[in-house]
Design a protein around this motif. Structure first.
Motif, mmCIF file in Angstrom:
data_model
loop_
_atom_site.group_PDB
_atom_site.id
_atom_site.type_symbol
_atom_site.label_atom_id
_atom_site.label_comp_id
_atom_site.label_asym_id
_atom_site.label_seq_id
_atom_site.Cartn_x
_atom_site.Cartn_y
_atom_site.Cartn_z
ATOM 1 N N GLN A 50 0.833 -1.206 0.000
ATOM 2 C CA GLN A 50 0.000 0.000 0.000
ATOM 3 C C GLN A 50 0.867 1.256 0.000
ATOM 4 O O GLN A 50 0.585 2.213 -0.712
ATOM 5 N N MET A 51 1.950 1.247 0.771
ATOM 6 C CA MET A 51 2.862 2.393 0.808
ATOM 7 C C MET A 51 3.470 2.650 -0.570
ATOM 8 O O MET A 51 3.553 3.796 -1.027
ATOM 9 N N VAL A 52 3.880 1.588 -1.241
ATOM 10 C CA VAL A 52 4.478 1.721 -2.575
ATOM 11 C C VAL A 52 3.450 2.266 -3.557
ATOM 12 O O VAL A 52 3.749 3.169 -4.349
ATOM 13 N N MET A 53 2.231 1.752 -3.501
ATOM 14 C CA MET A 53 1.185 2.209 -4.423
ATOM 15 C C MET A 53 0.877 3.692 -4.203
ATOM 16 O O MET A 53 0.698 4.442 -5.166
ATOM 17 N N LEU A 56 3.671 5.728 -5.755
ATOM 18 C CA LEU A 56 3.577 5.738 -7.222
ATOM 19 C C LEU A 56 2.462 6.663 -7.694
ATOM 20 O O LEU A 56 2.627 7.395 -8.678
ATOM 21 N N GLU A 57 1.318 6.632 -7.007
ATOM 22 C CA GLU A 57 0.213 7.519 -7.366
ATOM 23 C C GLU A 57 0.611 8.980 -7.209
ATOM 24 O O GLU A 57 0.287 9.813 -8.058
ATOM 25 N N GLU A 61 0.731 11.821 -10.139
ATOM 26 C CA GLU A 61 -0.027 13.073 -10.023
ATOM 27 C C GLU A 61 0.889 14.277 -10.252
ATOM 28 O O GLU A 61 0.476 15.263 -10.851
ATOM 29 N N ASN A 62 2.116 14.207 -9.777
ATOM 30 C CA ASN A 62 3.059 15.325 -9.929
ATOM 31 C C ASN A 62 3.573 15.458 -11.348
ATOM 32 O O ASN A 62 4.074 16.521 -11.718
ATOM 33 N N ARG A 63 3.477 14.430 -12.157
ATOM 34 C CA ARG A 63 3.951 14.480 -13.536
ATOM 35 C C ARG A 63 2.983 15.235 -14.429
ATOM 36 O O ARG A 63 3.364 15.761 -15.470
ATOM 37 N N ASP A 64 1.716 15.267 -14.037
ATOM 38 C CA ASP A 64 0.684 15.903 -14.895
ATOM 39 C C ASP A 64 0.689 17.389 -14.784
ATOM 40 O O ASP A 64 1.115 18.117 -14.099
#
Length: 64
Positions: A50-53, A56-57, A61-64
């Protein structure tokens, strides 16, 4: 994605055995108290996955 600990009862002649990461095959004497493999970083618990997911999310989000 999640790794698993494999118990090795007679790991290299130890009297109490060891746990081995199924991903990288590194072994550690003692208990299975790690959320991540100390050697390769594989998540070993549902909490670690869950921490990894979440990380990654957040990156996506920061890439957009």
């Amino acid at each position: 994605m999640r790794g698993e600990w494999m118990f090795k009862p007679f790991y290299k002649g130890t009297s109490r055995g060891a746990i081995e990461c199924q991903k990288c095959k590194s072994a550690f004497e003692g208990s299975v108290g790690f959320n991540f493999c100390p050697h390769c970083g594989a998540p070993m618990t549902d909490e670690a996955v869950q921490m990894v997911m979440e990380r990654l999310e957040a990156l996506n989000e920061n890439r957009d």
